[in-house]
Motif scaffolding. Structure first.
Motif, PDB file in Angstrom:
ATOM      1  N   GLU A 116      34.011 -35.684  24.503  1.00  0.00           N
ATOM      2  CA  GLU A 116      32.627 -35.809  24.640  1.00  0.00           C
ATOM      3  C   GLU A 116      31.754 -34.810  24.659  1.00  0.00           C
ATOM      4  N   LYS A 156      32.120 -32.771  21.972  1.00  0.00           N
ATOM      5  CA  LYS A 156      31.973 -32.604  20.412  1.00  0.00           C
ATOM      6  C   LYS A 156      30.744 -33.733  20.108  1.00  0.00           C
ATOM      7  N   GLU A 157      30.847 -34.963  20.775  1.00  0.00           N
ATOM      8  CA  GLU A 157      29.925 -35.959  20.514  1.00  0.00           C
ATOM      9  C   GLU A 157      28.499 -35.528  20.867  1.00  0.00           C
ATOM     10  N   ILE A 186      27.698 -32.369  20.978  1.00  0.00           N
ATOM     11  CA  ILE A 186      27.219 -31.391  20.023  1.00  0.00           C
ATOM     12  C   ILE A 186      26.653 -31.910  18.769  1.00  0.00           C
ATOM     13  N   ALA A 187      27.182 -33.110  18.333  1.00  0.00           N
ATOM     14  CA  ALA A 187      26.803 -34.058  17.197  1.00  0.00           C
ATOM     15  C   ALA A 187      25.467 -34.580  17.438  1.00  0.00           C
ATOM     16  N   SER A 188      25.116 -34.889  18.652  1.00  0.00           N
ATOM     17  CA  SER A 188      23.921 -35.307  18.890  1.00  0.00           C
ATOM     18  C   SER A 188      22.820 -34.196  18.945  1.00  0.00           C
ATOM     19  N   ASN A 189      23.233 -33.066  18.700  1.00  0.00           N
ATOM     20  CA  ASN A 189      22.004 -31.864  19.117  1.00  0.00           C
ATOM     21  C   ASN A 189      21.127 -31.825  20.218  1.00  0.00           C
ATOM     22  N   ASN A 190      21.601 -32.774  21.237  1.00  0.00           N
ATOM     23  CA  ASN A 190      20.628 -32.717  22.573  1.00  0.00           C
ATOM     24  C   ASN A 190      21.299 -31.549  23.201  1.00  0.00           C
ATOM     25  N   ILE A 201      24.714 -31.585  25.574  1.00  0.00           N
ATOM     26  CA  ILE A 201      25.658 -30.449  25.459  1.00  0.00           C
ATOM     27  C   ILE A 201      25.804 -29.862  26.664  1.00  0.00           C
TER      28      ILE A 201
END
Length: 125
Positions: A42, A44-45, A47-51, A55
């Motif tokens: 979760e 990592k997800e 981080i991928a969202s860049n929110n 994070i």
């Protein structure tokens, strides 16, 4: 029943003790490890969202579940973290000393070089 003024790591442990005493707990350590892995995915997800808010929230969940793992292992997470900090500092000081000894004129080293030194120091312990 958990004082608000406690440091976060201690408070996390106390909250989880209270929850476990009420029956809200896993039966086996493997279940806690599964939860650790779930929370890392979760994160990592997030981080991928860049929110950054997401994070931060997910990183908090990782730390919280790691504290719960410590409780299941009957290890004081504060003491474990103190020991990890000391171990890292000792190893890093040795890496720095080795780097300065091998390449005294270089002030910044690349990560691969430092990682190799780190692995050498670690293997010598």
């Amino acid at each position: 029943g958990v004082p608000k003024s406690l440091p976060a790591l201690v408070k996390s442990s106390r909250i989880q003790d209270k929850a476990a005493s009420a029956g809200f707990d896993w039966d086996r350590q493997e279940q806690v490890f599964d939860k650790v892995q779930e929370e890392i995915l979760e994160l990592k997800e997030a981080i991928a969202s860049n929110n950054q808010t997401h994070i931060k929230d997910e990183l908090g969940d990782v730390l919280f579940v790691c504290t719960n793992l410590a409780r299941h292992l009957k290890i004081d997470p504060e003491q474990a973290l103190i020991q990890a900090n000391k171990k890292f500092e000792h190893r890093f000081r040795q890496v720095e000393a080795n780097a300065k000894s091998e390449k005294p004129k270089v002030h910044k080293f690349d990560l691969d070089y430092l990682e190799n030194l780190w692995q050498q120091v670690k293997s010598e312990e």
